[in-house]
Scaffold this motif. Structure first.
Motif, PDB file in Angstrom:
ATOM      1  N   ARG A 144       0.807  -1.224   0.000  1.00 31.96           N
ATOM      2  CA  ARG A 144       0.000   0.000   0.000  1.00 31.96           C
ATOM      3  C   ARG A 144       0.840   1.275   0.000  1.00 31.96           C
ATOM      4  N   PRO A 145       1.938   1.341   0.774  1.00 29.83           N
ATOM      5  CA  PRO A 145       2.755   2.565   0.717  1.00 29.83           C
ATOM      6  C   PRO A 145       3.262   2.874  -0.686  1.00 29.83           C
ATOM      7  N   VAL A 146       3.632   1.852  -1.445  1.00 28.00           N
ATOM      8  CA  VAL A 146       4.087   2.072  -2.823  1.00 28.00           C
ATOM      9  C   VAL A 146       2.936   2.599  -3.674  1.00 28.00           C
ATOM     10  N   GLU A 147       1.756   2.010  -3.518  1.00 25.09           N
ATOM     11  CA  GLU A 147       0.588   2.442  -4.288  1.00 25.09           C
ATOM     12  C   GLU A 147       0.197   3.870  -3.928  1.00 25.09           C
ATOM     13  N   GLU A 148       0.302   4.199  -2.653  1.00 20.66           N
ATOM     14  CA  GLU A 148      -0.035   5.560  -2.220  1.00 20.66           C
ATOM     15  C   GLU A 148       0.946   6.572  -2.780  1.00 20.66           C
ATOM     16  N   GLY A 300      -0.239  -8.306 -16.515  1.00 20.51           N
ATOM     17  CA  GLY A 300      -1.550  -8.483 -15.910  1.00 20.51           C
ATOM     18  C   GLY A 300      -2.070  -7.268 -15.188  1.00 20.51           C
ATOM     19  N   GLY A 301      -1.178  -6.292 -14.887  1.00 21.66           N
ATOM     20  CA  GLY A 301      -1.604  -5.199 -14.031  1.00 21.66           C
ATOM     21  C   GLY A 301      -1.568  -3.810 -14.612  1.00 21.66           C
ATOM     22  N   ALA A 302      -0.537  -3.489 -15.399  1.00 21.73           N
ATOM     23  CA  ALA A 302      -0.345  -2.096 -15.804  1.00 21.73           C
ATOM     24  C   ALA A 302      -1.431  -1.606 -16.753  1.00 21.73           C
ATOM     25  N   ASP A 303      -1.547  -2.237 -17.920  1.00 21.86           N
ATOM     26  CA  ASP A 303      -2.503  -1.739 -18.913  1.00 21.86           C
ATOM     27  C   ASP A 303      -3.950  -1.900 -18.459  1.00 21.86           C
ATOM     28  N   THR A 304      -4.224  -2.948 -17.684  1.00 21.60           N
ATOM     29  CA  THR A 304      -5.588  -3.123 -17.200  1.00 21.60           C
ATOM     30  C   THR A 304      -5.975  -1.992 -16.254  1.00 21.60           C
ATOM     31  N   THR A 305      -5.037  -1.582 -15.400  1.00 19.76           N
ATOM     32  CA  THR A 305      -5.299  -0.472 -14.481  1.00 19.76           C
ATOM     33  C   THR A 305      -5.512   0.823 -15.256  1.00 19.76           C
ATOM     34  N   VAL A 306      -4.666   1.053 -16.269  1.00 22.98           N
ATOM     35  CA  VAL A 306      -4.790   2.271 -17.078  1.00 22.98           C
ATOM     36  C   VAL A 306      -6.157   2.320 -17.760  1.00 22.98           C
ATOM     37  N   SER A 307      -6.588   1.190 -18.314  1.00 22.27           N
ATOM     38  CA  SER A 307      -7.876   1.150 -19.008  1.00 22.27           C
ATOM     39  C   SER A 307      -9.029   1.456 -18.062  1.00 22.27           C
ATOM     40  N   ALA A 308      -9.063   0.769 -16.918  1.00 21.27           N
ATOM     41  CA  ALA A 308     -10.170   0.956 -15.984  1.00 21.27           C
ATOM     42  C   ALA A 308     -10.197   2.373 -15.424  1.00 21.27           C
ATOM     43  N   LEU A 309      -9.041   2.918 -15.077  1.00 23.55           N
ATOM     44  CA  LEU A 309      -9.005   4.284 -14.543  1.00 23.55           C
ATOM     45  C   LEU A 309      -9.290   5.308 -15.641  1.00 23.55           C
ATOM     46  N   GLY A 310      -8.896   5.003 -16.880  1.00 23.28           N
ATOM     47  CA  GLY A 310      -9.255   5.891 -17.985  1.00 23.28           C
ATOM     48  C   GLY A 310     -10.764   5.974 -18.137  1.00 23.28           C
ATOM     49  N   SER A 311     -11.449   4.826 -18.003  1.00 21.41           N
ATOM     50  CA  SER A 311     -12.916   4.825 -18.059  1.00 21.41           C
ATOM     51  C   SER A 311     -13.501   5.642 -16.906  1.00 21.41           C
ATOM     52  N   PHE A 312     -12.876   5.560 -15.739  1.00 21.49           N
ATOM     53  CA  PHE A 312     -13.351   6.338 -14.587  1.00 21.49           C
ATOM     54  C   PHE A 312     -13.288   7.842 -14.889  1.00 21.49           C
ATOM     55  N   PHE A 313     -12.152   8.318 -15.390  1.00 20.02           N
ATOM     56  CA  PHE A 313     -12.032   9.755 -15.663  1.00 20.02           C
ATOM     57  C   PHE A 313     -12.995  10.193 -16.753  1.00 20.02           C
ATOM     58  N   LEU A 314     -13.149   9.369 -17.785  1.00 24.55           N
ATOM     59  CA  LEU A 314     -14.112   9.707 -18.829  1.00 24.55           C
ATOM     60  C   LEU A 314     -15.520   9.790 -18.248  1.00 24.55           C
ATOM     61  N   MET A 425      -4.447  -6.770  -5.677  1.00 29.15           N
ATOM     62  CA  MET A 425      -3.617  -5.572  -5.733  1.00 29.15           C
ATOM     63  C   MET A 425      -4.177  -4.576  -6.731  1.00 29.15           C
ATOM     64  N   ALA A 426      -4.682  -5.070  -7.870  1.00 29.64           N
ATOM     65  CA  ALA A 426      -5.241  -4.171  -8.880  1.00 29.64           C
ATOM     66  C   ALA A 426      -6.429  -3.395  -8.321  1.00 29.64           C
ATOM     67  N   TYR A 427      -7.293  -4.090  -7.585  1.00 33.69           N
ATOM     68  CA  TYR A 427      -8.477  -3.435  -7.024  1.00 33.69           C
ATOM     69  C   TYR A 427      -8.052  -2.368  -6.010  1.00 33.69           C
ATOM     70  N   GLU A 428      -7.086  -2.710  -5.141  1.00 37.45           N
ATOM     71  CA  GLU A 428      -6.616  -1.735  -4.157  1.00 37.45           C
ATOM     72  C   GLU A 428      -6.004  -0.521  -4.844  1.00 37.45           C
ATOM     73  N   SER A 429      -5.194  -0.774  -5.882  1.00 35.23           N
ATOM     74  CA  SER A 429      -4.546   0.323  -6.602  1.00 35.23           C
ATOM     75  C   SER A 429      -5.578   1.246  -7.226  1.00 35.23           C
ATOM     76  N   MET A 430      -6.613   0.668  -7.831  1.00 34.61           N
ATOM     77  CA  MET A 430      -7.669   1.478  -8.423  1.00 34.61           C
ATOM     78  C   MET A 430      -8.401   2.289  -7.368  1.00 34.61           C
ATOM     79  N   TRP A 431      -8.730   1.637  -6.255  1.00 37.10           N
ATOM     80  CA  TRP A 431      -9.475   2.330  -5.217  1.00 37.10           C
ATOM     81  C   TRP A 431      -8.673   3.508  -4.649  1.00 37.10           C
ATOM     82  N   ILE A 432      -7.374   3.288  -4.408  1.00 35.08           N
ATOM     83  CA  ILE A 432      -6.525   4.351  -3.871  1.00 35.08           C
ATOM     84  C   ILE A 432      -6.468   5.525  -4.846  1.00 35.08           C
TER      85      ILE A 432
END
Length: 493
Positions: A144-148, A300-314, A425-432
Motif C-alpha cells: 500500500r505505501p508504494v501504491e499511495e 496483468g496489471g499495468a494496462d488493465t489499471t490504465v484502461s479501468a481508470l481511464g474509463s473512470f475519468f471519462l 492488488m489491482a483493485y486496491e490500486s484502483m481504489w486508492i
C-alpha cells in the motif's frame, strides 16, 4: 540443393489447408449425434472467414447470441472451430478445463512464459502458487505505501498537466509495478523499462482476439519465412519478441545483481527468491518460475489499471452529478462500475479444448477455440439494467453495497483457474487512485477557445485491451487548501 519458388510455397500452403479441411470433414462423421452450437452458415472451405468482425466483435457476438437464442455461438475458419461464450455460467464451466492456445503470441512473440498464456501443467501451477505467495489478499497490504506514493505522484502530475491524464495513468501504473516487483524507481518520463514493457504488451492487445492472425487458426503457417509474401506477421512477431524478452530478463537481472552486491530491498523479487528459490529442490527450475511470475505482473496489471481508470475519468467528465455524490459516499461502487461499464478485456483470452466435449446439448470437438465474451456478460440487461449507462448506484441499496448485485469482478478479471492472480492488488490500486483523486480534485469538461465546454465523444481504442480515445478534461483542486495538500504529498515520499 532443392530451392522452392513462391509458387511452390503457395501450392504447398493451399494443399495443407485442403488436406486439413478434408480431414476434419471425415472426422465429423465419427462425432456424437449432437449438433454444433448455432452460428452464421459460412462458405465452403473458408467457412466464416468473411463473417469475422474486424471491429468491436463483442457487439456482433452478443447480437448473434440473441438472434440464435444461444449463449454459445460457433464460427468455423478453414475447418477450425471457434466458440464464443456469452454467459457467465457457461464461461466458468468451459474455460475451467481449457488452456490458452495462441501460436502468434506464445510461440512467435515469445510470450509463452506469461502466466495468463501458459498451458496447464506443473510450471503454470507453480507460477500461480508463487504469485499467491506475495499477492494474496493479506500480503498485498504491504504494498500500500508504494501504491499511495504512486497515487500522490499522479495527483501532482495531474495538477501540473491536467490534459495528459492518460499519460499520467500509464506512468503511475508502470512505476508502482516496477517498484513492487523489482524495487526499481522509474524515471519521470520516457522511462526505458516502461517503454519496453508497453511495446511488449502491445503484442498482447494485437494478437489475442480470436482470428486476428490466421497463424492461430492454421498453426503450420508459423514455418513460413519472413520474406514470403503475406508473412508480415513474422516481422511483427520478431520486433515484439525483442521487447518481450527484454521485459522478462532485464529488470530481473538488475535485482539479481543488487542481491549479489548485498542489497536486499523489500520487493516481490527478493521475497520470492529468498522464500521459494533459496531452498528449492530444483533452484534453476524455480528461478524460471519466479522470473515468469514477476514478468507477468506488468502484463496483468499495468494496462488493465490504465484502461479501468481511464474509463473512470471519462465517466467523471460525462457524469458530473455522479462525481459530486461519489465525493461523499460511493468510492467502492465507482470502482465496480468502472470495471463493468467498458471492460478492460471485452473478449477473454482464447482457450483450446483438448478433447471432444458436449456442453448444454452442443458438440464441441477437440481443438475448438473457446472465447468468453466478457463485454456481453458485463452488459447482461437482466443483471445490470440499462447496462450502457455509467451508474454506480446499481451496486448500492439503502446506503450500503448491495450483495445481491453480481460483482463485475466475476468476469472482469478472467474465469476459473485463469482468474487474474493480481486482482486484489489491482483493485486496491484502483481504489486508492480514485479515492485520492476525488478527495482533492473536481474533474470537469475542458473549455474550448470559444469558452464553451468540450464534451468527449466517449469513443474507445478497441482491441484485446481497450482504452478511451484521447479526451480533454479540466482537473482543478477543490479549494486552495486541497491544492496545498496535493503539493505537500511530495514530502510524504
Amino acid at each position: 540443393m532443392i530451392t522452392l519458388s513462391l509458387l511452390d510455397f503457395a501450392a504447398c500452403g493451399l494443399a495443407l489447408i485442403l488436406v486439413r479441411w478434408l480431414y476434419i470433414r471425415q472426422t465429423r462423421k465419427r462425432r456424437p449425434n449432437v449438433p454444433h452450437p448455432p452460428g452464421p452458415p459460412g462458405l465452403p472451405i473458408i467457412g466464416n472467414l468473411r463473417d469475422m468482425p474486424k471491429y468491436r466483435g463483442w457487439f456482433t457476438y452478443q447480437r448473434w447470441s440473441r438472434e440464435y437464442g444461444s449463449d454459445l455461438i460457433r464460427l468455423n475458419i478453414f475447418g477450425s472451430n471457434i466458440v464464443v461464450v456469452n454467459s457467465l455460467e457457461a464461461a466458468l464451466d468451459l474455460l475451467e478445463r481449457r488452456s490458452p492456445e495462441m501460436t502468434m503470441l506464445n510461440e512467435l512473440c515469445g510470450f509463452a512464459w506469461g502466466l495468463a498464456f501458459q498451458r496447464y501443467g506443473n510450471f503454470w501451477r507453480d507460477a500461480r502458487r508463487a504469485f499467491h505467495h506475495d499477492f494474496n489478499p493479506d500480503s498485498v497490504r504491504k504494498f500500500r505505501p508504494v501504491e499511495e506514493r504512486a497515487a500522490y505522484q499522479f495527483l501532482r502530475n495531474l495538477l501540473e498537466r491536467p490534459l495528459d491524464v492518460m499519460e499520467h495513468l500509464r506512468h503511475m501504473a508502470g512505476s508502482e509495478i516496477m517498484k513492487i516487483a523489482y524495487a526499481i524507481d522509474v524515471k519521470g518520463k520516457d522511462d526505458p523499462y516502461i517503454l519496453t514493457a508497453e511495446h511488449a504488451v502491445e503484442s498482447i492487445s494485437a494478437t489475442t482476439n480470436a482470428g486476428s492472425y490466421l497463424v492461430d487458426i492454421l498453426p503450420f503457417l508459423k514455418y513460413i519465412p519472413e520474406w514470403f509474401p503475406g508473412a508480415k506477421f513474422q516481422k511483427e512477431a520478431r520486433m515484439w519478441r525483442e521487447s518481450v524478452m527484454k521485459m522478462l530478463h532485464v529488470p530481473y537481472a538488475v535485482i539479481k545483481q543488487r542481491m549479489a552486491d548485498g542489497d536486499m530491498p523489500e520487493c516481490a523479487a527478493t521475497s520470492l527468491l529468498e522464500g521459494l528459490v533459496k531452498n528449492a529442490r530444483d533452484p534453476a527450475y524455480m528461478e524460471d518460475v519466479v522470473m515468469a511470475t514477476l514478468g507477468s505482473m506488468y502484463t496483468g496489471g499495468a494496462d488493465t489499471t490504465v484502461s479501468a481508470l481511464g474509463s473512470f475519468f471519462l465517466a467523471m467528465v460525462l457524469n458530473p452529478d455522479i462525481q459530486v455524490k461519489a465525493q461523499q459516499e460511493i468510492d467502492h461502487a465507482l470502482v465496480k462500475e468502472s470495471l463493468r461499464w467498458n471492460p478492460v478485456v471485452p473478449l477473454d483470452v482464447p482457450h483450446r479444448s483438448t478433447a471432444d466435449d458436449v456442453y448444454s446439448g452442443y458438440f464441441l470437438p477437440k481443438d475448438t477455440l473457446v472465447v468468453a465474451n466478457s463485454w456481453s456478460i458485463l452488459h447482461d440487461e437482466e443483471v445490470y439494467p440499462d447496462p450502457l449507462t455509467f451508474n454506480p448506484d446499481r451496486f448500492i441499496k439503502d446506503g450500503k453495497m448491495n450483495p445481491e448485485v453480481r460483482d463485475p469482478a466475476a468476469a472482469a478479471f478472467g474465469f476459473g483457474r485463469r482468474i487474474c492472480p493480481g486482482r486484489f492488488m489491482a483493485y486496491e490500486s484502483m481504489w486508492i487512485a480514485i479515492a485520492s483523486t476525488l478527495a482533492v480534485f473536481n474533474i470537469t469538461k475542458a473549455l474550448g477557445p470559444d469558452g464553451k465546454p468540450i464534451t468527449p465523444t466517449g469513443e474507445y481504442e478497441w482491441g484485446f485491451l481497450c482504452y478511451p480515445k484521447p479526451f480533454l478534461l479540466h482537473a482543478s483542486p477543490r479549494s486552495p487548501e486541497h491544492e496545498a495538500l496535493i503539493r505537500a504529498t511530495n514530502t510524504l515520499e
